[in-house]
Design a protein around this motif. Structure first.
Motif, PDB file in Angstrom:
ATOM      1  N   HIS A  87      31.421  66.308  48.906  1.00  0.00           N
ATOM      2  CA  HIS A  87      30.370  65.283  48.949  1.00  0.00           C
ATOM      3  C   HIS A  87      30.768  64.143  49.860  1.00  0.00           C
ATOM      4  CE1 HIS A  87      27.666  66.954  45.951  1.00  0.00           C
ATOM      5  NE2 HIS A  87      28.753  67.388  45.353  1.00  0.00           N
ATOM      6  N   PHE A  88      29.782  63.569  50.537  1.00  0.00           N
ATOM      7  CA  PHE A  88      30.031  62.461  51.462  1.00  0.00           C
ATOM      8  C   PHE A  88      29.321  61.219  50.955  1.00  0.00           C
ATOM      9  CE2 PHE A  88      29.067  60.226  55.560  1.00  0.00           C
ATOM     10  CZ  PHE A  88      30.357  59.766  55.736  1.00  0.00           C
ATOM     11  N   ASN A  89      30.115  60.151  50.764  1.00  0.00           N
ATOM     12  CA  ASN A  89      29.558  58.894  50.261  1.00  0.00           C
ATOM     13  C   ASN A  89      29.838  57.744  51.222  1.00  0.00           C
ATOM     14  OD1 ASN A  89      32.256  58.585  49.960  1.00  0.00           O
ATOM     15  ND2 ASN A  89      32.226  58.194  47.759  1.00  0.00           N
ATOM     16  N   ARG A  90      29.852  58.031  52.494  1.00  0.00           N
ATOM     17  CA  ARG A  90      30.047  57.049  53.562  1.00  0.00           C
ATOM     18  C   ARG A  90      31.478  56.544  53.678  1.00  0.00           C
ATOM     19  NH1 ARG A  90      25.550  52.668  53.533  1.00  0.00           N
ATOM     20  NH2 ARG A  90      26.008  52.577  51.335  1.00  0.00           N
ATOM     21  N   THR A  91      32.437  57.233  53.095  1.00  0.00           N
ATOM     22  CA  THR A  91      33.825  56.858  53.297  1.00  0.00           C
ATOM     23  C   THR A  91      34.583  58.075  53.815  1.00  0.00           C
ATOM     24  OG1 THR A  91      34.422  57.403  51.017  1.00  0.00           O
ATOM     25  CG2 THR A  91      33.809  55.132  51.459  1.00  0.00           C
ATOM     26  N   ASN A  92      35.454  57.842  54.746  1.00  0.00           N
ATOM     27  CA  ASN A  92      36.329  58.864  55.319  1.00  0.00           C
ATOM     28  C   ASN A  92      35.553  60.059  55.871  1.00  0.00           C
ATOM     29  OD1 ASN A  92      38.555  60.214  56.188  1.00  0.00           O
ATOM     30  ND2 ASN A  92      39.644  60.108  54.252  1.00  0.00           N
ATOM     31  N   PHE A  93      34.746  59.780  56.866  1.00  0.00           N
ATOM     32  CA  PHE A  93      33.936  60.828  57.487  1.00  0.00           C
ATOM     33  C   PHE A  93      34.791  61.940  58.078  1.00  0.00           C
ATOM     34  CE2 PHE A  93      31.694  62.699  61.149  1.00  0.00           C
ATOM     35  CZ  PHE A  93      30.587  63.217  60.492  1.00  0.00           C
ATOM     36  N   ALA A  94      35.918  61.586  58.692  1.00  0.00           N
ATOM     37  CA  ALA A  94      36.772  62.603  59.317  1.00  0.00           C
ATOM     38  C   ALA A  94      37.237  63.632  58.290  1.00  0.00           C
ATOM     39  CB  ALA A  94      37.966  61.941  59.997  1.00  0.00           C
ATOM     40  N   LYS A  95      37.622  63.175  57.116  1.00  0.00           N
ATOM     41  CA  LYS A  95      38.057  64.105  56.068  1.00  0.00           C
ATOM     42  C   LYS A  95      36.883  64.972  55.620  1.00  0.00           C
ATOM     43  CE  LYS A  95      39.920  64.411  51.402  1.00  0.00           C
ATOM     44  NZ  LYS A  95      40.338  63.691  50.222  1.00  0.00           N
ATOM     45  N   TRP A  96      35.734  64.346  55.388  1.00  0.00           N
ATOM     46  CA  TRP A  96      34.561  65.107  54.937  1.00  0.00           C
ATOM     47  C   TRP A  96      34.167  66.143  55.991  1.00  0.00           C
ATOM     48  CZ3 TRP A  96      29.613  65.641  56.974  1.00  0.00           C
ATOM     49  CH2 TRP A  96      28.705  66.338  56.165  1.00  0.00           C
ATOM     50  N   LYS A  97      34.208  65.754  57.251  1.00  0.00           N
ATOM     51  CA  LYS A  97      33.839  66.675  58.328  1.00  0.00           C
ATOM     52  C   LYS A  97      34.771  67.889  58.330  1.00  0.00           C
ATOM     53  CE  LYS A  97      34.789  65.823  62.711  1.00  0.00           C
ATOM     54  NZ  LYS A  97      34.778  65.271  64.071  1.00  0.00           N
ATOM     55  N   HIS A  98      36.041  67.641  58.150  1.00  0.00           N
ATOM     56  CA  HIS A  98      37.013  68.735  58.120  1.00  0.00           C
ATOM     57  C   HIS A  98      36.747  69.657  56.928  1.00  0.00           C
ATOM     58  CE1 HIS A  98      41.213  70.347  57.490  1.00  0.00           C
ATOM     59  NE2 HIS A  98      40.889  70.775  58.695  1.00  0.00           N
ATOM     60  N   LEU A  99      36.546  69.066  55.755  1.00  0.00           N
ATOM     61  CA  LEU A  99      36.279  69.862  54.560  1.00  0.00           C
ATOM     62  C   LEU A  99      34.954  70.627  54.679  1.00  0.00           C
ATOM     63  CD1 LEU A  99      37.333  67.294  51.804  1.00  0.00           C
ATOM     64  CD2 LEU A  99      38.549  69.391  52.442  1.00  0.00           C
ATOM     65  N   MET A 100      33.946  69.973  55.230  1.00  0.00           N
ATOM     66  CA  MET A 100      32.642  70.627  55.363  1.00  0.00           C
ATOM     67  C   MET A 100      32.698  71.763  56.377  1.00  0.00           C
ATOM     68  SD  MET A 100      29.616  71.085  54.343  1.00  0.00           S
ATOM     69  CE  MET A 100      29.242  69.716  53.288  1.00  0.00           C
ATOM     70  N   THR A 101      33.437  71.582  57.440  1.00  0.00           N
ATOM     71  CA  THR A 101      33.603  72.653  58.419  1.00  0.00           C
ATOM     72  C   THR A 101      34.203  73.884  57.742  1.00  0.00           C
ATOM     73  OG1 THR A 101      33.894  71.071  60.224  1.00  0.00           O
ATOM     74  CG2 THR A 101      34.713  73.302  60.593  1.00  0.00           C
ATOM     75  N   ALA A 102      35.280  73.670  56.996  1.00  0.00           N
ATOM     76  CA  ALA A 102      35.927  74.780  56.294  1.00  0.00           C
ATOM     77  C   ALA A 102      34.981  75.403  55.276  1.00  0.00           C
ATOM     78  CB  ALA A 102      37.202  74.288  55.610  1.00  0.00           C
ATOM     79  N   TYR A 103      34.208  74.571  54.586  1.00  0.00           N
ATOM     80  CA  TYR A 103      33.275  75.070  53.574  1.00  0.00           C
ATOM     81  C   TYR A 103      32.207  75.961  54.217  1.00  0.00           C
ATOM     82  CZ  TYR A 103      30.405  75.021  49.360  1.00  0.00           C
ATOM     83  OH  TYR A 103      29.703  75.382  48.241  1.00  0.00           O
ATOM     84  N   LEU A 104      31.614  75.501  55.317  1.00  0.00           N
ATOM     85  CA  LEU A 104      30.558  76.274  55.974  1.00  0.00           C
ATOM     86  C   LEU A 104      31.104  77.578  56.559  1.00  0.00           C
ATOM     87  CD1 LEU A 104      28.593  73.394  57.722  1.00  0.00           C
ATOM     88  CD2 LEU A 104      27.830  74.763  55.774  1.00  0.00           C
ATOM     89  N   ILE A 105      32.286  77.524  57.150  1.00  0.00           N
ATOM     90  CA  ILE A 105      32.898  78.747  57.674  1.00  0.00           C
ATOM     91  C   ILE A 105      33.198  79.701  56.517  1.00  0.00           C
ATOM     92  CG2 ILE A 105      34.960  79.711  58.792  1.00  0.00           C
ATOM     93  CD1 ILE A 105      34.984  77.117  60.516  1.00  0.00           C
TER      94      ILE A 105
END
Length: 176
Positions: free
Chosen positions: A6-24
């Motif tokens: 989940h993304f709540n407007r903090t630490n976008f870089a971490k969320w982006k990395h986690l979301m990339t892995a999740y989608l893949i």
């Protein structure tokens, strides 16, 4: 598959990395649609099987992205139904255009060049703080910060506090 990041407007870089892995992890083609977008069907009333598959993948990526956002972030992309547009909107809002990204790298690099050990800070705390800063810089796309430079910064930060250890390490390198 794991928990949706989940993304709540903090630490976008971490969320982006986690979301990339999740989608893949869901399916590599979902990530491809998110990265590359897709062309709408030539005949929207009669799409081909391949076009239907791409539409389906986009729907999956869109659903995952929207489900991961808090209310304010969701409002930023409300009405957008193409996964790539959602991703690009979030990316632009939180990492900015290249000039902004480069400026952030420059600011972090300047801070890194002034990096020192804090009073009462042990070696592990210093290394953790240093690696957090290095991680931020690398996530913005800086590739000039290799491991050798990081070790050099660490040694320079530690040297005013413990000259003996740094001297031993430097002497060891002379004999190698």
């Amino acid at each position: 598959m794991g928990k949706l990041p989940h993304f709540n407007r903090t630490n976008f870089a971490k969320w982006k990395h986690l979301m990339t892995a999740y989608l893949i992890g869901l399916h590599p083609d979902i990530w491809k649609v998110d990265c590359n977008g897709f062309e709408p069907p030539v005949d929207p009333k009669n799409p081909t099987l391949d076009e239907m598959r791409i539409i389906h993948l986009n729907g999956q990526a869109t659903s995952v992205l929207l489900s991961a956002l808090d209310g304010d972030e969701y409002n930023r992309v409300i009405g957008v139904d193409i996964a790539k547009q959602i991703w690009d909107t979030l990316h632009l809002a939180h990492e900015g255009i290249d000039k902004v990204r480069k400026a952030r790298i420059d600011l972090l690099m300047a801070k890194l060049n002034r990096f020192i050990t804090m009073d009462g800070e042990g070696p592990q705390e210093m290394i953790d703080r240093l690696m957090t800063m290095v991680g931020k810089i690398r996530r913005y796309g800086c590739d000039e910060l290799d491991d050798h430079k990081v070790v050099k910064i660490m040694l320079e930060a530690y040297s005013p506090r413990n000259e003996t250890i740094v001297t031993l390490i430097r002497d060891k390198k002379k004999f190698e």
